[in-house]
Design a protein around this motif. Sequence first.
Motif, PDB file in Angstrom:
ATOM      1  N   VAL A 335       0.793  -1.177  -0.074  1.00 49.12           N
ATOM      2  CA  VAL A 335       0.150  -0.029   0.127  1.00 49.12           C
ATOM      3  C   VAL A 335       0.919   1.339   0.056  1.00 49.12           C
ATOM      4  N   ILE A 336       0.555   2.080  -0.987  1.00 43.54           N
ATOM      5  CA  ILE A 336       1.627   3.283  -1.059  1.00 43.54           C
ATOM      6  C   ILE A 336       0.701   4.452  -0.585  1.00 43.54           C
ATOM      7  N   GLY A 337       0.890   5.091   0.463  1.00 44.53           N
ATOM      8  CA  GLY A 337       0.094   6.010   1.183  1.00 44.53           C
ATOM      9  C   GLY A 337      -0.985   5.421   2.249  1.00 44.53           C
ATOM     10  N   LEU A 338      -0.629   6.017   3.309  1.00 41.58           N
ATOM     11  CA  LEU A 338      -1.365   5.575   4.469  1.00 41.58           C
ATOM     12  C   LEU A 338      -2.422   6.292   4.851  1.00 41.58           C
ATOM     13  N   TYR A 402       5.008  -8.277  -5.098  1.00 40.50           N
ATOM     14  CA  TYR A 402       3.860  -8.074  -4.826  1.00 40.50           C
ATOM     15  C   TYR A 402       2.861  -8.803  -5.524  1.00 40.50           C
ATOM     16  N   ASP A 403       1.704  -9.308  -4.812  1.00 41.46           N
ATOM     17  CA  ASP A 403       0.611  -9.885  -5.644  1.00 41.46           C
ATOM     18  C   ASP A 403      -0.482  -8.462  -5.980  1.00 41.46           C
ATOM     19  N   PHE A 404      -0.387  -7.719  -5.148  1.00 42.20           N
ATOM     20  CA  PHE A 404      -1.322  -6.452  -5.256  1.00 42.20           C
ATOM     21  C   PHE A 404      -0.782  -5.093  -4.685  1.00 42.20           C
ATOM     22  N   ILE A 405      -0.941  -4.180  -5.511  1.00 43.07           N
ATOM     23  CA  ILE A 405      -0.264  -2.836  -5.062  1.00 43.07           C
ATOM     24  C   ILE A 405      -1.303  -1.764  -5.240  1.00 43.07           C
ATOM     25  N   LEU A 406      -1.747  -1.377  -4.046  1.00 45.37           N
ATOM     26  CA  LEU A 406      -2.691  -0.516  -3.921  1.00 45.37           C
ATOM     27  C   LEU A 406      -2.226   1.091  -3.506  1.00 45.37           C
ATOM     28  N   MET A 407      -2.911   2.018  -4.302  1.00 43.79           N
ATOM     29  CA  MET A 407      -2.698   3.532  -3.916  1.00 43.79           C
ATOM     30  C   MET A 407      -3.867   4.206  -4.218  1.00 43.79           C
ATOM     31  N   ASN A 408      -4.322   4.699  -2.979  1.00 49.44           N
ATOM     32  CA  ASN A 408      -5.602   5.652  -3.079  1.00 49.44           C
ATOM     33  C   ASN A 408      -4.846   7.348  -3.073  1.00 49.44           C
TER      34      ASN A 408
END
Length: 557
Positions: A335-338, A402-408
């Motif tokens: 996750v990029i961005g907390l 990674y299997d999944f990279i999430l960025m909101n």
Amino acid sequence: MHHHCRNIFCLLWSDYFFMDSSFLQLSYWLFSLFIYTKPLKFYCMRFITFLLLSSATGFLALAQEIIWVRIMMYYTGGGPEVFAYVLGSYLTGIAIGSWWTRKLCSQKIGSILISRMLFLSCIVFYLSIGLISYFHTLFTGPIIYILVILVTVFSGTIFPLLAHFGIKTEQVGQRLSWIYLTNIIGATVGTGITGFYLMENYSITQIIVFVFTAGLILSLFVSLFSQGSKQLLGYIVITGLIFIFVQQWHNTIFANFLEKVHYKKDYVLKGNYKFSNENRSGIIATHYNKEIGCDVIYGGGVYDSCFNVNPDGPNGINRVYAIVKLHPSPKKVLVIGLSSGSWVRALTYSNLFEKIDVVEINHGYLDLIKHYSEQSKIFKDSRVTIHIDDGRRWLNRNKDKYDFILMNTTFHWRSYITNLVSSDFLKIIKLHLEPGGIVYYNTTGSEDIVYTAATIFKHVVKFSSFVAASDRSFTVDPVISKSFASTFLNGDKPVLNGTKAIKNILSNPLPDIREQILSRYDLIEITDDNMAVEYKHKVKHYFNPEMSWEKMFKRLF
């Protein structure tokens, strides 16, 4: 959100050191000046004093500029034009100040004049920002840039005055080079100390007082060498009264300064922040929003998220739960961005994830999250590792996949968003994806972001405002998706099952739109160089009327 606010300090640093006095220039100056300088004549106390003044004024000028950039960045929510407008206002003020200096020099009062200009520049600087704070409904928009020009007119006179009264020799070019060099050194140091130390440890209003006080002390120091005893005594009394005034009234004048700059005319309606944190990476704050019944978190004066993990909640968090429709069994997630931590907390409800790495550049988010019991549980989850770093830099330094990279990701029109949505960054992301891995991030309505994803990956789908991109097709069996959704539990209580969100997620067909989006000629691939998502107008000709000075001033005023 993942912010790059500290980049503005790096930009200023490089602008005044590597561009204005590159290493080659610096080396050349030092070599030639030391070779041809006569030490006994050069190192006279008077000239050394002028060199120190030149350095100190450079420090103060750049410190003030950083403060203005920080204020206007917060005022506009991170508009990419802010740095250019502040710099343009600064240069305009310097030009006017330099022109004014020609008349001032005829007064032949030397150091007294320098002391007065230092004094006036500090007073006008403090009062200008004070007016913005106290009369926040009047001093807005273009008026603030006019105030920047006004402040810089006074400080813009100081360097020419130093050069005029500080050089009493035939070696004009040589001495002027030294004055210019020390001014650049002071500006460089001022940028570094203000941007990387003061911004990290003090609030913006405290830094304003520090710069203001330093300027007055410097002005007083100059007056010691240039005024008679009666004049000096009067000057000391006036300076002392100003310090007393600032000490008594500063907190009143600058009360709730950030809220006023942020909410502007809506400040009375919105009220004060609940929690806030200022550091060199930016300003973040939380505020209870009555309309949605949730604590909202703002990053740089713009909505980030709200503290909610309910799939049917007001912050569109159903978009993170859509992972059940996108990937059959992701084990490792980045996750990029907390931001509020709500999205990470949502992921931790499922026991399917074995590893969740989080990269956040602004450590202030961690401090704010601690005020919220549900979100702060991520700190106790052994699967979650939080890295305080820049997303791109962290990826370049690590080889994990990674299997999944999430960025909101934040809004597409903000400064530095290009760093997270450009094709250059997506290529870095791709290197960190396992076979069949997915990158999933917020487009905030920009189809150029979707187009850019389509240029890098073979398959692209959209869910709400998010785009998912991968080199494998998005064909997850509905049975697997339902099974995946059932793993989201808060204790023994299902988080997803039975909600409107999961019904919407499972019924969404997610068609592959890659070929459709690539067939459009009105979209632009975003790169690190063109920053197309921040500056939308594509330059098709050598002269583009939309980029003219006339258009700029119309947008400004």
